[in-house]
Design a protein around this motif. Structure first.
Motif, PDB file in Angstrom:
ATOM      1  N   HIS A  92       0.864  -1.183   0.000  1.00 26.35           N
ATOM      2  CA  HIS A  92       0.000   0.000   0.000  1.00 26.35           C
ATOM      3  C   HIS A  92       0.899   1.231   0.000  1.00 26.35           C
ATOM      4  CE1 HIS A  92      -2.988   2.976   1.087  1.00 26.35           C
ATOM      5  NE2 HIS A  92      -3.938   2.062   1.196  1.00 26.35           N
ATOM      6  N   PRO A  93       0.681   2.183  -0.916  1.00 24.26           N
ATOM      7  CA  PRO A  93       1.571   3.349  -0.988  1.00 24.26           C
ATOM      8  C   PRO A  93       1.583   4.188   0.290  1.00 24.26           C
ATOM      9  CG  PRO A  93      -0.354   3.632  -2.408  1.00 24.26           C
ATOM     10  CD  PRO A  93      -0.357   2.206  -1.963  1.00 24.26           C
ATOM     11  N   ARG A  94       0.551   4.029   1.145  1.00 27.57           N
ATOM     12  CA  ARG A  94       0.503   4.779   2.409  1.00 27.57           C
ATOM     13  C   ARG A  94       0.376   3.809   3.593  1.00 27.57           C
ATOM     14  NH1 ARG A  94      -3.809   9.459   1.005  1.00 27.57           N
ATOM     15  NH2 ARG A  94      -3.268  10.194   3.092  1.00 27.57           N
ATOM     16  N   PHE A  95       1.054   2.680   3.447  1.00 29.39           N
ATOM     17  CA  PHE A  95       0.986   1.650   4.484  1.00 29.39           C
ATOM     18  C   PHE A  95       1.411   2.176   5.850  1.00 29.39           C
ATOM     19  CE2 PHE A  95       3.569  -1.410   6.914  1.00 29.39           C
ATOM     20  CZ  PHE A  95       2.567  -2.273   7.325  1.00 29.39           C
ATOM     21  N   CYS A  96       2.529   2.916   5.902  1.00 32.48           N
ATOM     22  CA  CYS A  96       3.032   3.388   7.191  1.00 32.48           C
ATOM     23  C   CYS A  96       2.049   4.335   7.872  1.00 32.48           C
ATOM     24  CB  CYS A  96       4.390   4.054   7.013  1.00 32.48           C
ATOM     25  SG  CYS A  96       5.724   2.869   6.661  1.00 32.48           S
ATOM     26  N   GLU A  97       1.263   5.055   7.077  1.00 33.67           N
ATOM     27  CA  GLU A  97       0.237   5.932   7.645  1.00 33.67           C
ATOM     28  C   GLU A  97      -0.850   5.108   8.332  1.00 33.67           C
ATOM     29  OE1 GLU A  97      -3.006   9.176   5.933  1.00 33.67           O
ATOM     30  OE2 GLU A  97      -1.115   8.871   4.859  1.00 33.67           O
ATOM     31  N   LEU A  98      -1.271   4.032   7.695  1.00 35.69           N
ATOM     32  CA  LEU A  98      -2.258   3.140   8.303  1.00 35.69           C
ATOM     33  C   LEU A  98      -1.678   2.438   9.532  1.00 35.69           C
ATOM     34  CD1 LEU A  98      -3.773   1.588   5.070  1.00 35.69           C
ATOM     35  CD2 LEU A  98      -5.081   2.812   6.814  1.00 35.69           C
ATOM     36  N   LEU A  99      -0.427   2.058   9.445  1.00 34.32           N
ATOM     37  CA  LEU A  99       0.247   1.412  10.568  1.00 34.32           C
ATOM     38  C   LEU A  99       0.285   2.348  11.773  1.00 34.32           C
ATOM     39  CD1 LEU A  99       1.948  -0.972  11.643  1.00 34.32           C
ATOM     40  CD2 LEU A  99       3.943   0.108  10.590  1.00 34.32           C
ATOM     41  N   ASP A 100       0.654   3.587  11.555  1.00 33.70           N
ATOM     42  CA  ASP A 100       0.701   4.569  12.642  1.00 33.70           C
ATOM     43  C   ASP A 100      -0.682   4.807  13.237  1.00 33.70           C
ATOM     44  OD1 ASP A 100       3.410   4.875  12.324  1.00 33.70           O
ATOM     45  OD2 ASP A 100       3.269   6.707  11.134  1.00 33.70           O
ATOM     46  N   ALA A 101      -1.702   4.868  12.369  1.00 33.93           N
ATOM     47  CA  ALA A 101      -3.062   5.100  12.839  1.00 33.93           C
ATOM     48  C   ALA A 101      -3.522   3.974  13.747  1.00 33.93           C
ATOM     49  CB  ALA A 101      -4.011   5.247  11.646  1.00 33.93           C
ATOM     50  N   ALA A 102      -3.252   2.732  13.341  1.00 39.35           N
ATOM     51  CA  ALA A 102      -3.644   1.578  14.148  1.00 39.35           C
ATOM     52  C   ALA A 102      -2.895   1.565  15.473  1.00 39.35           C
ATOM     53  CB  ALA A 102      -3.395   0.293  13.375  1.00 39.35           C
ATOM     54  N   THR A 130       6.557  -1.403  15.572  1.00 42.29           N
ATOM     55  CA  THR A 130       5.146  -1.092  15.790  1.00 42.29           C
ATOM     56  C   THR A 130       4.274  -2.332  15.914  1.00 42.29           C
ATOM     57  OG1 THR A 130       5.452   0.928  14.489  1.00 42.29           O
ATOM     58  CG2 THR A 130       3.181   0.229  14.907  1.00 42.29           C
ATOM     59  N   ILE A 131       4.499  -3.327  15.069  1.00 47.51           N
ATOM     60  CA  ILE A 131       3.659  -4.526  15.061  1.00 47.51           C
ATOM     61  C   ILE A 131       3.914  -5.363  16.314  1.00 47.51           C
ATOM     62  CG2 ILE A 131       3.264  -6.730  13.867  1.00 47.51           C
ATOM     63  CD1 ILE A 131       2.006  -4.372  12.439  1.00 47.51           C
ATOM     64  N   ASN A 132       2.840  -5.876  16.914  1.00 46.38           N
ATOM     65  CA  ASN A 132       2.962  -6.784  18.060  1.00 46.38           C
ATOM     66  C   ASN A 132       3.182  -8.220  17.618  1.00 46.38           C
ATOM     67  OD1 ASN A 132       0.403  -4.737  19.029  1.00 46.38           O
ATOM     68  ND2 ASN A 132       2.250  -4.783  20.282  1.00 46.38           N
ATOM     69  N   THR A 133       2.384  -8.668  16.645  1.00 43.24           N
ATOM     70  CA  THR A 133       2.477 -10.042  16.150  1.00 43.24           C
ATOM     71  C   THR A 133       2.758 -10.001  14.654  1.00 43.24           C
ATOM     72  OG1 THR A 133       0.904 -10.822  17.827  1.00 43.24           O
ATOM     73  CG2 THR A 133       1.293 -12.256  15.934  1.00 43.24           C
ATOM     74  N   LEU A 134       3.974 -10.380  14.282  1.00 42.96           N
ATOM     75  CA  LEU A 134       4.416 -10.321  12.888  1.00 42.96           C
ATOM     76  C   LEU A 134       4.492 -11.734  12.340  1.00 42.96           C
ATOM     77  CD1 LEU A 134       5.460  -8.661  10.500  1.00 42.96           C
ATOM     78  CD2 LEU A 134       7.750  -8.725  11.546  1.00 42.96           C
ATOM     79  N   ILE A 135       3.738 -11.987  11.262  1.00 44.04           N
ATOM     80  CA  ILE A 135       3.606 -13.337  10.710  1.00 44.04           C
ATOM     81  C   ILE A 135       4.166 -13.347   9.284  1.00 44.04           C
ATOM     82  CG2 ILE A 135       2.010 -15.235  10.235  1.00 44.04           C
ATOM     83  CD1 ILE A 135      -0.017 -13.655  12.078  1.00 44.04           C
ATOM     84  N   PHE A 136       5.195 -14.160   9.070  1.00 43.13           N
ATOM     85  CA  PHE A 136       5.789 -14.302   7.744  1.00 43.13           C
ATOM     86  C   PHE A 136       5.243 -15.556   7.068  1.00 43.13           C
ATOM     87  CE2 PHE A 136       8.944 -11.730   9.938  1.00 43.13           C
ATOM     88  CZ  PHE A 136       9.381 -10.852   8.957  1.00 43.13           C
ATOM     89  N   SER A 137       4.850 -15.417   5.806  1.00 40.95           N
ATOM     90  CA  SER A 137       4.464 -16.583   5.000  1.00 40.95           C
ATOM     91  C   SER A 137       5.710 -17.079   4.280  1.00 40.95           C
ATOM     92  CB  SER A 137       3.372 -16.203   3.994  1.00 40.95           C
ATOM     93  OG  SER A 137       2.181 -15.858   4.664  1.00 40.95           O
TER      94      SER A 137
END
Length: 217
Positions: A92-102, A130-137
């Motif tokens: 997402h071109p504004r992923f970090c903005e959504l991440l900060d909002a959450a 920022t992420i609490n639970t990071l899941i890699f596929s």
């Protein structure tokens, strides 16, 4: 402070398990998947993203709309958020903005399931801090097989971001939890012992999920 956080997380997971079994009835969903992106930069053969017969709208969520959903979710008592569903949120071109909002809303658990092919650097730092639970596929530790099962991704970038997250966890405590989703297929079933050893070595959780056939309607 840490003990109170652990207590809060334990209570949330107990509610998660109880809600899933029907033993606990809540006024709001325990968890919400926010499809910030229905677009993906991979074309894994077992995924609908690679299936020309399985069509759905592919687009990015407007960050303003995403924040509105997040705020409403917090207001009604949702405890955890995952920033993706069918797509890869990190493109997402504004992923970090959504991440900060959450993150600013203080959910008990902020999750991200990712193919791990995001750019190392500032985006990786933002995710790790920022992420609490990071899941890699990750479906293979062999670069040649990974190129077949998860095209057109490069395993070296995925592993660079995985190791970065592990290092961040060990040095700063964030992400609190790192997990690997391993989709079991005929092509990679022989790798199960290796992926189990790998997960144990790096002290991450491992989910082995068999691939399933999609129903055609």
């Amino acid at each position: 402070m840490e003990a109170s956080v652990d207590k809060e997380y334990t209570a949330y997971r107990k509610q998660w398990d109880g809600s899933g079994s029907g033993a606990v009835i809540t006024n709001a969903p325990t968890h919400l998947d926010l499809e910030s992106s229905s677009v993906c930069n991979f074309r894994c053969p077992m995924c609908p993203q690679a299936d020309s017969e399985f069509q759905f709208g592919k687009r990015f969520m407007d960050p303003w709309f995403g924040r509105k959903i997040l705020e409403e979710a917090k207001d009604i008592g949702v405890l955890s958020i995952k920033l993706n569903w069918r797509g890869e949120a990190t493109i997402h071109p504004r992923f970090c903005e959504l991440l900060d909002a959450a993150a600013s809303l203080g959910f008990v658990d902020l999750m991200l399931n990712t193919n791990g092919a995001y750019a190392a650097g500032s985006k990786a730092l933002a995710i790790n801090s920022t992420i609490n639970t990071l899941i890699f596929s990750i479906d293979s530790l062999d670069p040649e097989l990974a190129a077949i099962l998860r095209p057109p991704g490069k395993l070296d970038l995925v592993m660079e971001n995985f190791y970065s997250a592990v290092e961040s966890r060990d040095s700063t405590g964030k992400p609190e939890r790192i997990k690997i989703n391993f989709t079991v297929q005929n092509e990679n079933v022989h790798e199960i012992p290796a992926i189990r050893e790998f997960a144990a070595k790096h002290m991450v959780d491992l989910y082995e999920k068999p691939v399933f056939e999609r129903t055609k309607f």
